[in-house]
Design an enzyme around this catalytic site. Structure first.
Site, PDB file in Angstrom:
ATOM      1  N   ASP A  98      -7.839  -6.792   7.314  1.00 35.38           N
ATOM      2  CA  ASP A  98      -7.538  -6.637   5.890  1.00 35.38           C
ATOM      3  C   ASP A  98      -8.404  -7.583   5.066  1.00 35.38           C
ATOM      4  O   ASP A  98      -8.415  -8.792   5.295  1.00 35.38           O
ATOM      5  CB  ASP A  98      -6.058  -6.929   5.641  1.00 35.38           C
ATOM      6  CG  ASP A  98      -5.578  -6.414   4.293  1.00 35.38           C
ATOM      7  OD1 ASP A  98      -6.225  -6.732   3.269  1.00 35.38           O
ATOM      8  OD2 ASP A  98      -4.571  -5.702   4.251  1.00 35.38           O
ATOM      9  N   ASP A 128     -10.060  -2.484   5.080  1.00 39.15           N
ATOM     10  CA  ASP A 128      -9.574  -1.645   3.992  1.00 39.15           C
ATOM     11  C   ASP A 128     -10.385  -1.856   2.717  1.00 39.15           C
ATOM     12  O   ASP A 128     -10.680  -0.914   1.988  1.00 39.15           O
ATOM     13  CB  ASP A 128      -8.097  -1.877   3.734  1.00 39.15           C
ATOM     14  CG  ASP A 128      -7.722  -3.351   3.613  1.00 39.15           C
ATOM     15  OD1 ASP A 128      -8.586  -4.230   3.839  1.00 39.15           O
ATOM     16  OD2 ASP A 128      -6.549  -3.635   3.306  1.00 39.15           O
ATOM     17  N   HIS A 129     -10.756  -3.081   2.453  1.00 38.81           N
ATOM     18  CA  HIS A 129     -11.506  -3.402   1.237  1.00 38.81           C
ATOM     19  C   HIS A 129     -12.244  -4.710   1.447  1.00 38.81           C
ATOM     20  O   HIS A 129     -12.018  -5.428   2.414  1.00 38.81           O
ATOM     21  CB  HIS A 129     -10.565  -3.518   0.032  1.00 38.81           C
ATOM     22  CG  HIS A 129      -9.491  -4.552   0.223  1.00 38.81           C
ATOM     23  ND1 HIS A 129      -9.729  -5.902   0.118  1.00 38.81           N
ATOM     24  CD2 HIS A 129      -8.174  -4.424   0.539  1.00 38.81           C
ATOM     25  CE1 HIS A 129      -8.609  -6.568   0.361  1.00 38.81           C
ATOM     26  NE2 HIS A 129      -7.649  -5.696   0.622  1.00 38.81           N
ATOM     27  N   HIS A 187      -7.946 -14.382  -0.595  1.00 36.16           N
ATOM     28  CA  HIS A 187      -7.240 -14.467  -1.872  1.00 36.16           C
ATOM     29  C   HIS A 187      -7.030 -15.923  -2.296  1.00 36.16           C
ATOM     30  O   HIS A 187      -7.138 -16.261  -3.474  1.00 36.16           O
ATOM     31  CB  HIS A 187      -5.884 -13.783  -1.780  1.00 36.16           C
ATOM     32  CG  HIS A 187      -5.910 -12.323  -2.105  1.00 36.16           C
ATOM     33  ND1 HIS A 187      -6.255 -11.839  -3.346  1.00 36.16           N
ATOM     34  CD2 HIS A 187      -5.628 -11.231  -1.340  1.00 36.16           C
ATOM     35  CE1 HIS A 187      -6.179 -10.518  -3.339  1.00 36.16           C
ATOM     36  NE2 HIS A 187      -5.812 -10.119  -2.137  1.00 36.16           N
ATOM     37  N   SER A 211      -4.604  -2.492  -0.896  1.00 34.21           N
ATOM     38  CA  SER A 211      -4.373  -2.153   0.506  1.00 34.21           C
ATOM     39  C   SER A 211      -3.452  -0.964   0.700  1.00 34.21           C
ATOM     40  O   SER A 211      -3.273  -0.520   1.832  1.00 34.21           O
ATOM     41  CB  SER A 211      -3.799  -3.372   1.247  1.00 34.21           C
ATOM     42  OG  SER A 211      -4.749  -4.404   1.323  1.00 34.21           O
ATOM     43  N   HIS A 236      -9.945  -8.609  -4.925  1.00 34.48           N
ATOM     44  CA  HIS A 236     -10.699  -7.728  -4.048  1.00 34.48           C
ATOM     45  C   HIS A 236     -12.032  -7.389  -4.699  1.00 34.48           C
ATOM     46  O   HIS A 236     -12.249  -7.645  -5.883  1.00 34.48           O
ATOM     47  CB  HIS A 236      -9.932  -6.431  -3.800  1.00 34.48           C
ATOM     48  CG  HIS A 236      -8.611  -6.612  -3.124  1.00 34.48           C
ATOM     49  ND1 HIS A 236      -7.712  -5.582  -2.940  1.00 34.48           N
ATOM     50  CD2 HIS A 236      -8.026  -7.709  -2.595  1.00 34.48           C
ATOM     51  CE1 HIS A 236      -6.647  -6.025  -2.315  1.00 34.48           C
ATOM     52  NE2 HIS A 236      -6.806  -7.320  -2.108  1.00 34.48           N
ATOM     53  N   GLU A 246      -3.278  -4.683  12.816  1.00 39.37           N
ATOM     54  CA  GLU A 246      -3.873  -5.305  11.626  1.00 39.37           C
ATOM     55  C   GLU A 246      -3.925  -6.825  11.712  1.00 39.37           C
ATOM     56  O   GLU A 246      -2.919  -7.487  11.970  1.00 39.37           O
ATOM     57  CB  GLU A 246      -3.065  -4.929  10.380  1.00 39.37           C
ATOM     58  CG  GLU A 246      -3.643  -5.557   9.114  1.00 39.37           C
ATOM     59  CD  GLU A 246      -2.718  -5.484   7.916  1.00 39.37           C
ATOM     60  OE1 GLU A 246      -3.228  -5.555   6.777  1.00 39.37           O
ATOM     61  OE2 GLU A 246      -1.493  -5.369   8.104  1.00 39.37           O
ATOM     62  N   SER A 277      -0.568  -2.156   4.424  1.00 41.12           N
ATOM     63  CA  SER A 277      -1.416  -1.555   5.459  1.00 41.12           C
ATOM     64  C   SER A 277      -0.622  -0.814   6.527  1.00 41.12           C
ATOM     65  O   SER A 277      -0.841   0.382   6.741  1.00 41.12           O
ATOM     66  CB  SER A 277      -2.314  -2.616   6.089  1.00 41.12           C
ATOM     67  OG  SER A 277      -3.147  -3.217   5.122  1.00 41.12           O
ATOM     68  N   HIS A 306       4.522  -4.136   4.878  1.00 41.16           N
ATOM     69  CA  HIS A 306       3.392  -4.428   4.000  1.00 41.16           C
ATOM     70  C   HIS A 306       2.549  -3.178   3.819  1.00 41.16           C
ATOM     71  O   HIS A 306       2.693  -2.190   4.534  1.00 41.16           O
ATOM     72  CB  HIS A 306       2.552  -5.557   4.596  1.00 41.16           C
ATOM     73  CG  HIS A 306       2.031  -6.527   3.592  1.00 41.16           C
ATOM     74  ND1 HIS A 306       0.710  -6.567   3.217  1.00 41.16           N
ATOM     75  CD2 HIS A 306       2.653  -7.495   2.876  1.00 41.16           C
ATOM     76  CE1 HIS A 306       0.534  -7.529   2.327  1.00 41.16           C
ATOM     77  NE2 HIS A 306       1.705  -8.104   2.094  1.00 41.16           N
TER      78      HIS A 306
END
EC number: 3.1.3.1
Length: 539
Positions: free
Chosen positions: A100, A418-419, A381, A150, A494, A372, A215, A213
């Protein structure tokens, strides 16, 4: 290199204790920020507007139909099949690993750090999945956002359909916080976990975040709002317009609805989402549910042959040949960063992966597993690559373990993200420069050295009262150092970069080139002959 190696080892040892007081590992994603509501002072939020969180974000009308994405995936598959086919093997098993927030820069920095922790220059090293024979790139935008979250990405890489930001398992036809829309079967899309179960395969999810969560929820949930993890969250985040009685929360969906209720293994954090407020969880914290329902008891009643694990010892003691179903919850909320975790009680991602494979391997028809490394995203973050890069290393170990436990002729392993995050490796630092330190080979226009790693958006640009950059030489070696950012925000964000795809095993050659993120599950389904789209077995 010896001095660098010793300093990095010391940094690793100090981080575990220093950061324990610095991080509050609660939900770090701000829903207002994700969907376009200003955080500026005096900003007005219209709580009566069902589109408030998606305000000023346009969705192309044709992208609201799931068939648009299915058709696009079929086109991308056909394009690949038009090339000479080097592999005729069918994938009995599919394991999808997700890092992630694992941007390509994060991968590169983690690779360098891995080598430097060995006492080498670092740049020449490799993560386990970088050794895979095939690589590609994934376009990560979602239906109404250039930079995704996500949830919409999980819907893409697990359901094969792109949707609006913050939404899970529904088409882009559903507006934000429109519960009736998300509960309408006409708007719901199925995941590759559902396709695998229909084919008689074992299925499971593993994460270092919570089982509810964004994902992992993409594998089983249908929600207008990713933050509806428990019934209490529907009231908290629902802007006064959603009722838990008519909008099923994500935890309830996992335990009581297909495909979640049929999962053979579920490992991660988030125990609080499954327990009522009147009950303390195994970590001494009260549950979060307002409906009084104990979902773990419900799961046990539905699966009396199953086992629940709450710590590392319990997990490792599970005999997969005797226990066909397993749920493990190892924190009240998201799990701890690996560097902060109590190694005696908290399992690593590698250990979670091994046990999950042991459980699902008992089924003769094969399996689909989603695994994950969710805290790479949290490290980025927080603008603390010390943590994020270590989480990449943990993911790399888990991938290596999976490769070692499986037959490469029958197991397709796909590693992706994912990003991205706007982390940069900047300037012209010399070979072997400490990736977590200053670039000693360049300065800014004022002659001040700068960090090799920087974020576009974060909490501290390190400017003095005159707007000039501060000298970081006496700060950057602090284990609790927050890395510099150009734009000051409440937390890191992100970015919209393409992310990498790494594949090995049957049909892994198809995961090359640039593709829509929503094509990924269709390729996995093609390789394993499941789902309703094109299949290898059709040929």
């Amino acid at each position: 290199m010896t001095k660098l190696y010793l300093s990095l080892v010391l940094l690793s040892a100090l981080i575990a204790t220093t950061w324990s007081a610095a991080f509050d590992m609660k939900e770090i994603h701000d829903q207002n920020q994700l969907v376009g509501i200003s955080n500026a002072a005096g900003a007005r939020i219209n709580l009566l507007d069902p589109n408030a969180m998606a305000k000023n974000k346009y969705t192309p009308p044709k992208e609201k139909d799931a068939q648009f994405w299915y058709n696009l995936a079929n086109e991308e598959i056909a394009k690949r099949l038009a090339q000479p086919q080097v592999d005729k093997r069918k994938a009995k098993n599919v394991i999808m690993f997700l890092g992630d927030g694992m941007s390509l820069t994060t991968v590169a920095a983690a690779r360098i750090l891995k080598g430097q922790l060995k006492g080498n220059t670092g740049e020449e090293d490799e993560l386990s999945f970088e050794k895979f024979p095939y690589t590609g790139l994934s376009k990560t935008y979602c239906s109404n956002a250039q930079v995704p979250d996500s949830a919409c990405t999980a819907t893409a890489y697990l359901c094969g359909v792109k949707t609006n930001i913050v939404a899970l398992g529904v088409t882009a036809n559903v507006n934000f916080n429109n519960c009736s829309g998300s509960m309408d079967p006409a708007n719901q899309v199925s995941s590759i976990a559902t396709w695998a179960q229909a084919a008689g395969k074992a299925t499971g999810i593993v994460t270092t975040t919570t089982l509810t969560h964004a994902s992992p929820s993409g594998a089983y949930a249908h929600a207008t709002n990713r933050f509806f993890e428990s019934d209490t969250d529907i009231v908290t985040y629902g802007e006064g317009q959603n009722d838990p009685a008519t909008c099923m929360d994500i935890a309830t969906q996992l335990i009581t609805q297909a495909p979640g209720k049929n999962f053979d293994v579920m490992l991660g954090g988030g125990m609080g989402k499954f327990l009522p407020k009147s009950v303390n969880d195994m970590f001494g914290n009260p549950g979060e549910r307002s409906d009084g329902v104990n979902l773990l008891s419900k799961w046990q009643s539905l699966h009396p042959e199953g086992a629940l694990a709450y710590n590392r010892a319990q997990l490792l003691s599970v005999d997969a040949k005797r226990i066909p179903r397993l749920i493990g919850l190892f924190n009240s909320g998201v799990m701890d960063f690996h560097k902060m975790a109590d190694a005696a009680t908290k399992p690593t991602l590698e250990e979670l992966t091994k046990k999950a494979i042991e459980v699902v391997s008992q089924k003769d028809e094969g399996y689909f597993l989603f695994i994950e490394g969710g805290l790479i995203d949290y490290g980025n973050h927080f603008n603390v690559p010390q943590m994020g890069l270590d989480e990449v290393h943990e993911l790399s170990k888990a991938v290596e373990a999976a490769v070692g436990m499986t037959n490469s002729d029958e197991t397709l392993i796909v590693v992706t993200s994912d990003h991205a995050h706007p982390l940069s490796i900047s300037g012209y630092p010399g070979r072997g420069t400490n990736i977590l330190g200053l670039n000693n080979h360049d300065t800014d226009v004022n002659g001040v050295k700068y960090a090799t790693l920087n974020y576009a958006v974060g909490t501290n640009p390190y400017l003095d009262e005159n707007g000039k950059r501060e000298n970081l030489e006496d700060k950057i070696d602090d284990p609790s150092f927050i890395y510099p950012s150009y734009i000051t925000g409440t937390i890191g964000v992100h970015s919209g970069d393409d992310v990498g795809i790494f594949a090995t095993g049957p049909q892994s050659h198809l995961f090359s080139g640039v593709m829509q993120q929503s094509t990924i599950p269709h390729l996995m389904a093609y390789a394993s002959c499941i789902g309703k789209g094109p299949k290898l077995c059709d040929n």
